[in-house]
Enzyme design. Structure first.
Site, mmCIF file in Angstrom:
data_model
loop_
_atom_site.group_PDB
_atom_site.id
_atom_site.type_symbol
_atom_site.label_atom_id
_atom_site.label_comp_id
_atom_site.label_asym_id
_atom_site.label_seq_id
_atom_site.Cartn_x
_atom_site.Cartn_y
_atom_site.Cartn_z
ATOM 1 N N VAL A 32 1.020 -1.262 0.018
ATOM 2 C CA VAL A 32 -0.134 -0.002 0.002
ATOM 3 C C VAL A 32 0.827 1.337 0.005
ATOM 4 O O VAL A 32 0.305 2.248 0.071
ATOM 5 C CB VAL A 32 -0.958 0.065 1.185
ATOM 6 C CG1 VAL A 32 -2.238 -1.081 1.050
ATOM 7 C CG2 VAL A 32 -0.223 -0.061 2.337
ATOM 8 N N TYR A 61 7.093 7.922 14.104
ATOM 9 C CA TYR A 61 5.770 6.878 14.010
ATOM 10 C C TYR A 61 4.651 7.918 14.301
ATOM 11 O O TYR A 61 3.400 7.835 13.915
ATOM 12 C CB TYR A 61 5.715 5.787 14.760
ATOM 13 C CG TYR A 61 4.544 5.107 15.036
ATOM 14 C CD1 TYR A 61 4.254 4.149 13.924
ATOM 15 C CD2 TYR A 61 3.841 4.828 16.171
ATOM 16 C CE1 TYR A 61 3.055 3.496 14.096
ATOM 17 C CE2 TYR A 61 2.979 4.279 16.302
ATOM 18 C CZ TYR A 61 2.278 3.334 15.406
ATOM 19 O OH TYR A 61 1.151 2.676 15.598
#
Ligand code: NAP
Length: 242
Positions: free
Chosen positions: A58, A149
């Site tokens: 993805v 993150y």
């Protein structure tokens, strides 16, 4: 079984697998997406009647296009998109590598942009749909050693609020689920002392399960949440209260 179709990315394991299984139990036909773990994806599909598996990285726009096209061709519609696929690379800022940050942006953020944009075209024609994006408690609180993150998860939160506004007029809702620390491969990789430190911050005194996140994802997928859009539901054992 209903005629409703849900695409769950990263459904070969962890939270994505739990989401696929819960949506399957609730009667959805489930498109089980995976990247590398075909055997695991097949195992998930065996337990969900009417489901099919789909491979894609993805992080790649062209593979996102092919994924949405294949799911639409196979099932004829897409009612729910769960953008769950994601990864973490942890490092304190001084030693953080720009290439790692690029990769995290591609896997965690650009994928959500591309898949949401592509599925919105399908959902607009249906005049209905629900997009659910997996963020994280650290996207809201920040966390030392996880600046890269945390930035990707914070980005998804503001992205989701924005597209909720863009798509509301077409009957499409967009929301986030922000897990705390959930027992999966991602958290199993943490050293024992880090896990113990995390548990001290959780008032419910345990890690969550994928199924507990999946129940919330199902709520946001279903008409039970018909007046909820642009929101984040936190599934974190009360971490914010500590
Ligand atoms: P996980 O067990 O590490 O599984 C990650 C999934 O994402 C796998 O299915 C993997 O596919 C897929 N994936 C990774 N990179 C991909 C790529 N480039 N293209 C396509 N698929 C890719 O993760 P998890 O713990 O279940 O986490 C799921 C989501 O929840 C993530 O977005 C994560 O950031 C978020 N989250 C997790 C926690 C937690 O405590 N676990 C907390 C907060 C938020 P393959 O198996 O095929 O490689």
């Amino acid at each position: 079984m209903t005629d409703l179709v849900a695409l769950v990315t990263g459904a070969s394991r962890g939270i994505g697998r739990a989401c696929a299984e819960e949506l399957g139990r609730q009667g959805y036909k489930v498109a089980i997406h995976y990247r590398g773990n075909e055997d695991l994806a097949r195992q998930v599909a065996e337990s969900i009647p009417g489901s099919k598996i789909f491979q894609a990285d993805v992080a790649e726009e062209e593979q996102c296009k092919a994924l949405i096209k294949s799911v639409k061709e196979e099932f004829g519609r897409i009612d729910v998109l769960v953008n769950n696929a994601g990864m973490s690379i942890d490092q304190v800022l001084t030693f953080a590598k720009p290439a790692d940050f690029e990769r995290l942006l591609d896997v965690n953020v650009k994928s959500v942009f591309n898949l949401s944009k592509l599925v919105s075209k399908v959902m607009i024609k249906q005049k209905k749909g629900s997009i659910i994006n997996l963020t994280s408690v650290v996207g809201h609180t920040g966390n030392g050693g996880q600046s890269m993150y945390a930035a990707t998860k914070g980005a998804i939160t503001s992205f989701t609020k924005s597209i909720a506004s863009d798509l509301a007029g077409f009957g499409i809702r967009a929301n986030c689920v922000a897990p705390g620390f959930i027992e999966t491969d991602m958290t199993n990789a943490l050293p024992e002392e880090v896990k113990e430190a995390i548990l001290k911050k959780v008032p419910l005194k345990r890690l969550g399960t994928g199924n507990e996140v999946a129940k919330t994802v199902h709520f946001l997928a279903s008409d039970a949440s018909s007046y909820v859009t642009g929101s984040t539901i936190h599934v974190n054992g009360g971490m914010f209260t500590n």
